[in-house]
Write an enzyme that holds these catalytic residues in place. Structure first.
Site, mmCIF file in Angstrom:
data_model
loop_
_atom_site.group_PDB
_atom_site.id
_atom_site.type_symbol
_atom_site.label_atom_id
_atom_site.label_comp_id
_atom_site.label_asym_id
_atom_site.label_seq_id
_atom_site.Cartn_x
_atom_site.Cartn_y
_atom_site.Cartn_z
ATOM 1 N N GLY A 1 0.815 -1.215 0.000
ATOM 2 C CA GLY A 1 0.000 0.000 0.000
ATOM 3 C C GLY A 1 0.840 1.252 0.000
ATOM 4 O O GLY A 1 0.595 2.188 -0.774
ATOM 5 N N TYR A 2 1.857 1.289 0.851
ATOM 6 C CA TYR A 2 2.732 2.455 0.943
ATOM 7 C C TYR A 2 3.534 2.638 -0.345
ATOM 8 O O TYR A 2 3.620 3.748 -0.889
ATOM 9 C CB TYR A 2 3.674 2.299 2.136
ATOM 10 C CG TYR A 2 4.634 3.435 2.325
ATOM 11 C CD1 TYR A 2 4.186 4.681 2.748
ATOM 12 C CD2 TYR A 2 5.998 3.268 2.094
ATOM 13 C CE1 TYR A 2 5.075 5.742 2.929
ATOM 14 C CE2 TYR A 2 6.888 4.303 2.274
ATOM 15 C CZ TYR A 2 6.420 5.543 2.692
ATOM 16 O OH TYR A 2 7.298 6.585 2.867
ATOM 17 N N ALA A 3 4.111 1.543 -0.854
ATOM 18 C CA ALA A 3 4.897 1.636 -2.076
ATOM 19 C C ALA A 3 4.051 2.123 -3.245
ATOM 20 O O ALA A 3 4.527 2.876 -4.103
ATOM 21 C CB ALA A 3 5.527 0.282 -2.401
ATOM 22 N N THR B 1 1.567 4.218 -3.094
ATOM 23 C CA THR B 1 1.386 5.669 -2.989
ATOM 24 C C THR B 1 2.623 6.407 -3.466
ATOM 25 O O THR B 1 2.535 7.467 -4.080
ATOM 26 C CB THR B 1 1.066 6.113 -1.551
ATOM 27 O OG1 THR B 1 2.197 5.919 -0.681
ATOM 28 C CG2 THR B 1 -0.136 5.364 -0.987
ATOM 29 N N LYS B 2 3.791 5.846 -3.204
ATOM 30 C CA LYS B 2 5.026 6.509 -3.618
ATOM 31 C C LYS B 2 5.319 6.289 -5.095
ATOM 32 O O LYS B 2 6.003 7.103 -5.730
ATOM 33 C CB LYS B 2 6.188 6.039 -2.741
ATOM 34 C CG LYS B 2 6.043 6.477 -1.286
ATOM 35 C CD LYS B 2 5.890 7.980 -1.142
ATOM 36 C CE LYS B 2 5.886 8.444 0.290
ATOM 37 N NZ LYS B 2 5.827 9.921 0.425
#
Length: 245
Positions: free
Chosen positions: A153-155, A157-158
């Site tokens: 999820g974080y990756a 967004t980036k």
């Protein structure tokens, strides 16, 4: 002569971690700094007081980076206070980790709101306000290349940050404004260290040839270059991770 003197920077997420180190470094470079923060007024005020005690100029402004009306007010306030805006560093972001199978989709939406919509809103305001000769710098992450479990999820967004930055660089053709993303590796901030045991931290520190975690000042050093003399770097994602990937 320091080319940063009389420049003005907006640093989102500037009250803690990498954002704070960036705000302090740009102030030390001679730039007036506006620190955007979300909720922690105590940390924001401490950051401003530290910069002012060192002889710099700084203010703090509370706003939600995903709220376009609030962000518009931030940029108007900074321009009124310091006379214009030359540099925007978008360091605001949140990190939520879980497997794809178990991820709470409400939490995914919350992270996407700050990290993707927030990046888009800040870049839109920057495109409308940054003066010629300026720079826009977005914080990405090196973890995109690693495929670490729980980081999907974080990756994601980036990955969006990496997509936005070079497009904006091209859209600003002819205006003498650079746009880049900086992708830190594991960096010793509260955001990174939260929820990790010592063994995990030690393992991640060994993932680069230098054998240590990054520090916020390592990242701020590169951002200082992009925000000042590094005018021939444009439309790039720069990996600042000690050689991890």
């Amino acid at each position: 002569m320091n080319s940063s003197i009389n420049r003005v920077a907006v640093v989102t997420g500037g009250s803690r971690g990498i954002g704070r180190a960036v705000a302090e470094r740009l102030a030390a470079d001679g730039q007036a700094v506006a620190i955007q923060y979300s909720t922690n007024v105590r940390e924001a005020d401490a950051a401003v007081e530290g910069i002012q005690a060192a002889g710099g100029r700084a203010i703090a402004i509370q706003a939600d980076v995903a709220d376009e009306a609030a962000v518009k007010t931030v940029f108007e306030t900074v321009a009124a206070e310091f006379g214009g805006i030359d540099v925007v560093v978008n360091a605001a972001g949140i990190l939520i980790l879980d497997t794809i199978e178990n991820f709470d989709l409400n939490e995914l939406d919350r992270m996407h709101r700050t990290n993707i919509r927030g990046t888009f809103v800040i870049n839109q305001a920057a495109a409308r306000n940054v003066r010629a000769g300026g720079a826009i710098i977005n914080l990405s992450t090196s973890v995109k290349k690693l495929g670490l479990p729980t980081y999907a999820g974080y990756a994601a967004t980036k990955g969006a940050v990496d997509a936005i930055s070079p497009v904006l660089a091209k859209e600003l053709r002819g205006r003498d404004i650079t746009v880049n993303a900086v992708a830190p590796g594991p960096t010793a901030t509260d955001l990174f260290l939260q929820g990790k045991d010592e063994a995990t931290i030690a393992q991640m520190a060994k993932m680069n040839p230098l054998g240590r975690l990054g520090t916020p000042s390592d990242i701020a050093e590169v951002i200082s270059l992009l925000a000042g003399a590094g005018r021939w770097i444009n439309g790039q994602t720069i990996y600042v991770n000690g050689g991890m990937v």
